[in-house]
Design an enzyme around this catalytic site. Structure first.
Site, PDB file in Angstrom:
ATOM      1  N   GLY A   1       0.834  -1.191   0.000  1.00  0.00           N
ATOM      2  CA  GLY A   1       0.000   0.000   0.000  1.00  0.00           C
ATOM      3  C   GLY A   1       0.868   1.239   0.000  1.00  0.00           C
ATOM      4  O   GLY A   1       2.006   1.218  -0.456  1.00  0.00           O
ATOM      5  N   CYS A   2       0.351   2.311   0.524  1.00  0.00           N
ATOM      6  CA  CYS A   2       1.088   3.576   0.563  1.00  0.00           C
ATOM      7  C   CYS A   2       2.350   3.424   1.409  1.00  0.00           C
ATOM      8  O   CYS A   2       2.304   2.900   2.522  1.00  0.00           O
ATOM      9  CB  CYS A   2       0.188   4.660   1.150  1.00  0.00           C
ATOM     10  SG  CYS A   2       0.993   6.264   1.295  1.00  0.00           S
ATOM     11  N   PHE A   3       3.456   3.900   0.892  1.00  0.00           N
ATOM     12  CA  PHE A   3       4.712   3.734   1.629  1.00  0.00           C
ATOM     13  C   PHE A   3       4.779   4.551   2.902  1.00  0.00           C
ATOM     14  O   PHE A   3       5.566   4.273   3.791  1.00  0.00           O
ATOM     15  CB  PHE A   3       5.949   3.960   0.760  1.00  0.00           C
ATOM     16  CG  PHE A   3       6.000   5.177  -0.122  1.00  0.00           C
ATOM     17  CD1 PHE A   3       5.353   6.361   0.170  1.00  0.00           C
ATOM     18  CD2 PHE A   3       6.735   5.121  -1.291  1.00  0.00           C
ATOM     19  CE1 PHE A   3       5.427   7.468  -0.665  1.00  0.00           C
ATOM     20  CE2 PHE A   3       6.835   6.213  -2.139  1.00  0.00           C
ATOM     21  CZ  PHE A   3       6.173   7.391  -1.820  1.00  0.00           C
TER      22      PHE A   3
END
Length: 175
Positions: free
Chosen positions: A9-11
């Protein structure tokens, strides 16, 4: 020191959580798994570069076992969601592990198999050879600490940080 490159997902969320763990010496947000050299965040967000938002987590295995780093990864996101995490949709948000050598590949496969015991519905996390890893723009590095009151951080990253603080309390850095 060892380094694992992981995408879930989003880092920003992975970065925020791994920075809280004792023995983690560095976390770099970046892009890997794609076909465009040195992509920008804007390019990756289009989904046309094939890159995943990923983190390179460097840790001291004498302080925190590699299995814990990997189990945290599978606790942080839903590895059953293909090309998304929650409202973040696109191949850049895929669940993926990028191995540097055969030893890492085996460790990643073992971690995926352990996680399958806890996640119903089939894990879609890809395990592929690490290609070029491109460091993300500076404003993405340690984003959560720099922007603790930002909406995404409060709604998505903070609950993940708190979950790991509770579940892996023995590995959390002293405040």
């Amino acid at each position: 020191m060892r380094t694992f490159v992981l995408a879930g997902g989003c880092f920003w969320c992975l970065d925020a959580v791994y920075r809280t763990l004792e023995g983690v010496t560095d976390v770099v947000s970046g892009y890997t798994g794609g076909k465009v050299p040195n992509p920008s965040y804007e390019q990756v967000c289009t989904g046309t570069t094939d890159h995943a938002e990923a983190v390179a987590v460097t840790f001291d295995e004498t302080v925190i076992p590699s299995s814990v780093i990997l189990d945290v990864f599978f606790s942080l996101h839903d590895p059953r969601q293909l090309n998304r995490q929650g409202n973040d949709v696109g191949t850049q948000y895929r669940s993926a592990m990028f191995y540097a050598d055969d030893e890492q590949k085996s460790e990643f496969e073992a971690a995926r198999d352990r996680a399958a015991e806890y996640w119903d519905g089939g894990i879609v996390t890809s395990i592929t050879r690490l290609g070029e890893f491109y460091r993300a723009e500076e404003y993405h590095q340690d984003f959560f600490a720099k922007n603790p009151n930002q909406g995404y951080c409060l709604a998505v990253a903070l609950p993940k940080v708190n979950k790991i603080r509770k579940s892996y309390a023995q590995y959390i850095k002293a405040a």
